[in-house]
Scaffold this motif. Structure first.
Motif, PDB file in Angstrom:
ATOM      1  N   GLN A  45      -1.373  23.611  -7.139  1.00  0.00           N
ATOM      2  CA  GLN A  45      -0.357  22.581  -7.338  1.00  0.00           C
ATOM      3  C   GLN A  45      -0.014  22.404  -8.812  1.00  0.00           C
ATOM      4  O   GLN A  45       1.134  22.096  -9.159  1.00  0.00           O
ATOM      5  CB  GLN A  45      -0.810  21.266  -6.716  1.00  0.00           C
ATOM      6  N   GLY A  46      -0.991  22.607  -9.689  1.00  0.00           N
ATOM      7  CA  GLY A  46      -0.703  22.576 -11.127  1.00  0.00           C
ATOM      8  C   GLY A  46       0.261  23.685 -11.524  1.00  0.00           C
ATOM      9  O   GLY A  46       1.187  23.464 -12.321  1.00  0.00           O
ATOM     10  N   LEU A  47       0.072  24.866 -10.951  1.00  0.00           N
ATOM     11  CA  LEU A  47       0.999  25.975 -11.199  1.00  0.00           C
ATOM     12  C   LEU A  47       2.402  25.609 -10.729  1.00  0.00           C
ATOM     13  O   LEU A  47       3.396  25.877 -11.420  1.00  0.00           O
ATOM     14  CB  LEU A  47       0.525  27.240 -10.476  1.00  0.00           C
ATOM     15  N   GLU A  48       2.481  24.983  -9.573  1.00  0.00           N
ATOM     16  CA  GLU A  48       3.787  24.600  -9.062  1.00  0.00           C
ATOM     17  C   GLU A  48       4.423  23.511  -9.925  1.00  0.00           C
ATOM     18  O   GLU A  48       5.641  23.527 -10.174  1.00  0.00           O
ATOM     19  CB  GLU A  48       3.687  24.143  -7.606  1.00  0.00           C
ATOM     20  N   GLY A  49       3.630  22.582 -10.425  1.00  0.00           N
ATOM     21  CA  GLY A  49       4.159  21.567 -11.336  1.00  0.00           C
ATOM     22  C   GLY A  49       4.731  22.205 -12.598  1.00  0.00           C
ATOM     23  O   GLY A  49       5.805  21.827 -13.076  1.00  0.00           O
ATOM     24  N   LEU A  50       4.018  23.187 -13.139  1.00  0.00           N
ATOM     25  CA  LEU A  50       4.519  23.906 -14.315  1.00  0.00           C
ATOM     26  C   LEU A  50       5.807  24.659 -13.994  1.00  0.00           C
ATOM     27  O   LEU A  50       6.712  24.740 -14.832  1.00  0.00           O
ATOM     28  CB  LEU A  50       3.449  24.860 -14.852  1.00  0.00           C
ATOM     29  N   LEU A  51       5.897  25.188 -12.791  1.00  0.00           N
ATOM     30  CA  LEU A  51       7.142  25.843 -12.369  1.00  0.00           C
ATOM     31  C   LEU A  51       8.300  24.850 -12.349  1.00  0.00           C
ATOM     32  O   LEU A  51       9.414  25.173 -12.782  1.00  0.00           O
ATOM     33  CB  LEU A  51       6.980  26.476 -10.988  1.00  0.00           C
ATOM     34  N   TRP A  52       8.048  23.649 -11.832  1.00  0.00           N
ATOM     35  CA  TRP A  52       9.101  22.625 -11.814  1.00  0.00           C
ATOM     36  C   TRP A  52       9.616  22.351 -13.222  1.00  0.00           C
ATOM     37  O   TRP A  52      10.810  22.122 -13.424  1.00  0.00           O
ATOM     38  CB  TRP A  52       8.577  21.318 -11.210  1.00  0.00           C
ATOM     39  N   LEU A  53       8.721  22.352 -14.191  1.00  0.00           N
ATOM     40  CA  LEU A  53       9.129  22.079 -15.560  1.00  0.00           C
ATOM     41  C   LEU A  53       9.835  23.272 -16.198  1.00  0.00           C
ATOM     42  O   LEU A  53      10.730  23.092 -17.024  1.00  0.00           O
ATOM     43  CB  LEU A  53       7.911  21.690 -16.406  1.00  0.00           C
ATOM     44  N   ASN A  54       9.439  24.480 -15.836  1.00  0.00           N
ATOM     45  CA  ASN A  54       9.951  25.680 -16.506  1.00  0.00           C
ATOM     46  C   ASN A  54      11.187  26.283 -15.851  1.00  0.00           C
ATOM     47  O   ASN A  54      12.037  26.849 -16.548  1.00  0.00           O
ATOM     48  CB  ASN A  54       8.835  26.726 -16.586  1.00  0.00           C
ATOM     49  N   ALA A  68       5.099  31.973 -10.859  1.00  0.00           N
ATOM     50  CA  ALA A  68       5.420  32.272  -9.458  1.00  0.00           C
ATOM     51  C   ALA A  68       4.446  33.303  -8.901  1.00  0.00           C
ATOM     52  O   ALA A  68       3.982  33.179  -7.761  1.00  0.00           O
ATOM     53  CB  ALA A  68       6.858  32.771  -9.333  1.00  0.00           C
ATOM     54  N   PHE A  69       4.118  34.320  -9.702  1.00  0.00           N
ATOM     55  CA  PHE A  69       3.159  35.340  -9.268  1.00  0.00           C
ATOM     56  C   PHE A  69       1.804  34.698  -8.943  1.00  0.00           C
ATOM     57  O   PHE A  69       1.237  34.942  -7.876  1.00  0.00           O
ATOM     58  CB  PHE A  69       3.000  36.409 -10.351  1.00  0.00           C
ATOM     59  N   LEU A  70       1.289  33.884  -9.862  1.00  0.00           N
ATOM     60  CA  LEU A  70      -0.014  33.250  -9.634  1.00  0.00           C
ATOM     61  C   LEU A  70       0.019  32.329  -8.414  1.00  0.00           C
ATOM     62  O   LEU A  70      -0.923  32.301  -7.621  1.00  0.00           O
ATOM     63  CB  LEU A  70      -0.447  32.472 -10.881  1.00  0.00           C
ATOM     64  N   PHE A  71       1.104  31.560  -8.264  1.00  0.00           N
ATOM     65  CA  PHE A  71       1.220  30.687  -7.106  1.00  0.00           C
ATOM     66  C   PHE A  71       1.207  31.505  -5.816  1.00  0.00           C
ATOM     67  O   PHE A  71       0.511  31.160  -4.857  1.00  0.00           O
ATOM     68  CB  PHE A  71       2.502  29.835  -7.178  1.00  0.00           C
ATOM     69  N   ASN A 120       3.497  44.693  -5.751  1.00  0.00           N
ATOM     70  CA  ASN A 120       4.358  45.865  -5.780  1.00  0.00           C
ATOM     71  C   ASN A 120       5.845  45.613  -5.558  1.00  0.00           C
ATOM     72  O   ASN A 120       6.641  46.543  -5.671  1.00  0.00           O
ATOM     73  CB  ASN A 120       3.869  46.897  -4.760  1.00  0.00           C
ATOM     74  N   TRP A 121       6.242  44.406  -5.218  1.00  0.00           N
ATOM     75  CA  TRP A 121       7.645  44.096  -4.976  1.00  0.00           C
ATOM     76  C   TRP A 121       8.078  42.965  -5.890  1.00  0.00           C
ATOM     77  O   TRP A 121       7.266  42.144  -6.300  1.00  0.00           O
ATOM     78  CB  TRP A 121       7.855  43.708  -3.514  1.00  0.00           C
ATOM     79  N   PRO A 122       9.369  42.884  -6.180  1.00  0.00           N
ATOM     80  CA  PRO A 122       9.850  41.779  -7.022  1.00  0.00           C
ATOM     81  C   PRO A 122       9.554  40.431  -6.364  1.00  0.00           C
ATOM     82  O   PRO A 122       9.560  40.310  -5.143  1.00  0.00           O
ATOM     83  CB  PRO A 122      11.364  42.009  -7.091  1.00  0.00           C
ATOM     84  N   HIS A 123       9.284  39.461  -7.169  1.00  0.00           N
ATOM     85  CA  HIS A 123       8.994  38.125  -6.674  1.00  0.00           C
ATOM     86  C   HIS A 123       9.514  37.114  -7.684  1.00  0.00           C
ATOM     87  O   HIS A 123       9.812  37.456  -8.819  1.00  0.00           O
ATOM     88  CB  HIS A 123       7.490  37.933  -6.450  1.00  0.00           C
ATOM     89  N   GLY A 124       9.622  35.900  -7.269  1.00  0.00           N
ATOM     90  CA  GLY A 124      10.075  34.852  -8.162  1.00  0.00           C
ATOM     91  C   GLY A 124      10.179  33.538  -7.437  1.00  0.00           C
ATOM     92  O   GLY A 124       9.718  33.402  -6.297  1.00  0.00           O
TER      93      GLY A 124
END
Length: 186
Positions: A45-54, A68-71, A120-124
């Motif tokens: 959830q911390g990773l997702e919070g950082l995504l919201w900010l970035n 996004a990769f780590l999440f 191995n595939w694009p993600h985001g």
């Protein structure tokens, strides 16, 4: 959570506190993986919070891509493997442990498969309709989606004879990748 940075960071703090309390109450090594589950969820959830900010500032930047990769690794590859193992370790009944072993096998298969795709595939990730939508460069087959959702929904069923189910709603935490938006549909 999947609807705001504030919710994600609040969830991070609360689940981290619950995880620390759980760790203090764990009496044996077999209880530690289950006690650690809230800590891992807090990280997710911390990773997702950082995504919201970035994401609003740099949606295609290296930080957004890395977060996004780590999440995705945690949400799609880690949990299907980790959760049934944690439950199997605390199950006292040998017969139920053997049944949970089927969930461990399914989790290993699905988690490994999804990790391969994430690597191995694009993600985001994109913010769409007030939610973060996680994008993987491919669609997974129905068999993988069913195995993932079946394994996620049943991994806690055998513990102490109780029946627990996860429901992720619109959040991406335990949702099968087949239901995610693919890049071509944006």
């Amino acid at each position: 959570m999947c609807f705001s940075a504030t919710a994600s960071f609040l969830t991070t703090g609360l689940t981290a506190a619950m995880g620390l309390a759980s760790l203090r109450r764990a009496k044996t090594w077999r209880e530690l993986p289950l006690a650690l589950a809230p800590v891992f969820f807090a990280v997710q959830q911390g990773l997702e919070g950082l995504l919201w900010l970035n994401l609003p500032a740099a949606p295609d930047g290296s930080l957004s891509t890395g977060l996004a990769f780590l999440f995705l690794v945690l949400a799609e590859a880690f949990w299907p493997i980790y959760a049934p193992i944690a439950v199997m370790l605390i199950e006292p009944n040998q017969g139920r442990r053997r049944l949970i072993l089927a969930c461990v096998a399914a989790g290993l298969g699905v988690g490994t498969y999804l990790l391969w795709y994430i690597v191995n595939w694009p993600h985001g990730a994109v913010i769409q309709d007030g939610h973060i939508v996680y994008i993987n460069g491919t669609k997974h087959g129905v068999v993988v989606a069913l195995a993932y959702s079946d394994e996620a929904g049943h991994r806690f069923r055998f513990e102490a004879g109780q029946s627990f189910r996860f429901h992720s709603g619109r959040c991406s935490d335990l949702k099968p990748a087949i239901f995610r938006t693919d890049p071509g549909s944006r």
